[in-house]
Scaffold this motif. Sequence first.
Motif, PDB file in Angstrom:
ATOM      1  N   THR A 207       7.253 -10.953   0.904  1.00 51.65           N
ATOM      2  CA  THR A 207       7.736  -9.575   0.812  1.00 51.65           C
ATOM      3  C   THR A 207       6.691  -8.674   0.153  1.00 51.65           C
ATOM      4  N   ILE A 208       6.034  -9.165  -0.882  1.00 48.94           N
ATOM      5  CA  ILE A 208       4.956  -8.396  -1.517  1.00 48.94           C
ATOM      6  C   ILE A 208       3.861  -8.098  -0.495  1.00 48.94           C
ATOM      7  N   ALA A 209       3.470  -9.107   0.275  1.00 49.59           N
ATOM      8  CA  ALA A 209       2.432  -8.903   1.296  1.00 49.59           C
ATOM      9  C   ALA A 209       2.880  -7.873   2.329  1.00 49.59           C
ATOM     10  N   ASP A 210       4.138  -7.927   2.734  1.00 52.37           N
ATOM     11  CA  ASP A 210       4.660  -6.936   3.681  1.00 52.37           C
ATOM     12  C   ASP A 210       4.641  -5.527   3.093  1.00 52.37           C
ATOM     13  N   LEU A 211       4.992  -5.389   1.819  1.00 52.66           N
ATOM     14  CA  LEU A 211       4.965  -4.082   1.162  1.00 52.66           C
ATOM     15  C   LEU A 211       3.543  -3.552   1.036  1.00 52.66           C
ATOM     16  N   LEU A 212       2.595  -4.434   0.763  1.00 54.99           N
ATOM     17  CA  LEU A 212       1.202  -3.996   0.667  1.00 54.99           C
ATOM     18  C   LEU A 212       0.719  -3.422   1.999  1.00 54.99           C
ATOM     19  N   VAL A 213       1.202  -4.001   3.097  1.00 56.74           N
ATOM     20  CA  VAL A 213       0.839  -3.482   4.421  1.00 56.74           C
ATOM     21  C   VAL A 213       1.583  -2.183   4.703  1.00 56.74           C
ATOM     22  N   ALA A 214       2.888  -2.196   4.495  1.00 58.12           N
ATOM     23  CA  ALA A 214       3.726  -1.052   4.888  1.00 58.12           C
ATOM     24  C   ALA A 214       3.551   0.168   3.978  1.00 58.12           C
ATOM     25  N   GLU A 215       3.387  -0.045   2.688  1.00 61.09           N
ATOM     26  CA  GLU A 215       3.413   1.071   1.735  1.00 61.09           C
ATOM     27  C   GLU A 215       2.063   1.407   1.112  1.00 61.09           C
ATOM     28  N   HIS A 216       1.112   0.484   1.188  1.00 62.12           N
ATOM     29  CA  HIS A 216      -0.132   0.702   0.451  1.00 62.12           C
ATOM     30  C   HIS A 216      -1.380   0.632   1.324  1.00 62.12           C
ATOM     31  N   GLY A 217      -1.201   0.618   2.631  1.00 65.90           N
ATOM     32  CA  GLY A 217      -2.329   0.734   3.540  1.00 65.90           C
ATOM     33  C   GLY A 217      -3.163  -0.517   3.748  1.00 65.90           C
ATOM     34  N   TRP A 218      -2.652  -1.655   3.343  1.00 65.76           N
ATOM     35  CA  TRP A 218      -3.396  -2.890   3.577  1.00 65.76           C
ATOM     36  C   TRP A 218      -3.300  -3.266   5.051  1.00 65.76           C
ATOM     37  N   SER A 219      -4.330  -3.929   5.548  1.00 67.34           N
ATOM     38  CA  SER A 219      -4.264  -4.463   6.907  1.00 67.34           C
ATOM     39  C   SER A 219      -3.568  -5.825   6.859  1.00 67.34           C
ATOM     40  N   LEU A 220      -3.134  -6.291   8.014  1.00 70.31           N
ATOM     41  CA  LEU A 220      -2.507  -7.617   8.073  1.00 70.31           C
ATOM     42  C   LEU A 220      -3.485  -8.710   7.646  1.00 70.31           C
ATOM     43  N   GLN A 221      -4.755  -8.535   7.992  1.00 71.61           N
ATOM     44  CA  GLN A 221      -5.762  -9.519   7.606  1.00 71.61           C
ATOM     45  C   GLN A 221      -5.927  -9.556   6.083  1.00 71.61           C
ATOM     46  N   GLN A 222      -5.888  -8.389   5.449  1.00 69.51           N
ATOM     47  CA  GLN A 222      -5.996  -8.344   3.993  1.00 69.51           C
ATOM     48  C   GLN A 222      -4.812  -9.045   3.333  1.00 69.51           C
ATOM     49  N   SER A 223      -3.611  -8.761   3.817  1.00 65.51           N
ATOM     50  CA  SER A 223      -2.436  -9.375   3.190  1.00 65.51           C
ATOM     51  C   SER A 223      -2.390 -10.874   3.457  1.00 65.51           C
ATOM     52  N   ASP A 224      -2.790 -11.306   4.654  1.00 60.45           N
ATOM     53  CA  ASP A 224      -2.836 -12.742   4.932  1.00 60.45           C
ATOM     54  C   ASP A 224      -3.879 -13.437   4.055  1.00 60.45           C
ATOM     55  N   GLY A 225      -5.028 -12.782   3.875  1.00 61.18           N
ATOM     56  CA  GLY A 225      -6.055 -13.335   3.000  1.00 61.18           C
ATOM     57  C   GLY A 225      -5.573 -13.427   1.558  1.00 61.18           C
ATOM     58  N   TRP A 226      -4.822 -12.408   1.115  1.00 58.29           N
ATOM     59  CA  TRP A 226      -4.275 -12.436  -0.235  1.00 58.29           C
ATOM     60  C   TRP A 226      -3.294 -13.591  -0.392  1.00 58.29           C
ATOM     61  N   LEU A 227      -2.416 -13.785   0.602  1.00 58.47           N
ATOM     62  CA  LEU A 227      -1.463 -14.896   0.537  1.00 58.47           C
ATOM     63  C   LEU A 227      -2.190 -16.236   0.511  1.00 58.47           C
ATOM     64  N   GLU A 228      -3.263 -16.332   1.259  1.00 57.62           N
ATOM     65  CA  GLU A 228      -4.042 -17.574   1.261  1.00 57.62           C
ATOM     66  C   GLU A 228      -4.693 -17.809  -0.107  1.00 57.62           C
TER      67      GLU A 228
END
Length: 102
Positions: free
Chosen positions: A74-95
């Motif tokens: 959910t944090i990764a989804d919020l970073l994409v939806a609300e804070h302008g992160w790309s999906l690759q950035q959020s996936d990399g963060w989760l990794e």
Amino acid sequence: MSFVLCLRRWLLSWLLPPPPEQRPPIRQELHAWAAFDQCDLLAELDLLHLGDSLRTAALAQGGYDNESFDVMVTIADLLVAEHGWSLQQSDGWLERMGLWDD
């Protein structure tokens, strides 16, 4: 004497910023935008801090439990939806947070 006072006021008007009620609206709008932007950055930082806390707890417990896993996604989804992160950035963060480790 009055010439000196006028000169002093004129010089001070150039050196000191105007009081808030006399500032042009554009400055007030820029200030409001800067405050909003700062709030947005602080919210993003709070999300990242929460993720780091969950990661620390997961390391101590030997992995993420179901609830922590869901919160991380959910944090990764919020970073994409609300804070302008790309999906690759959020996936990399989760990794990097160890979410995909076995």
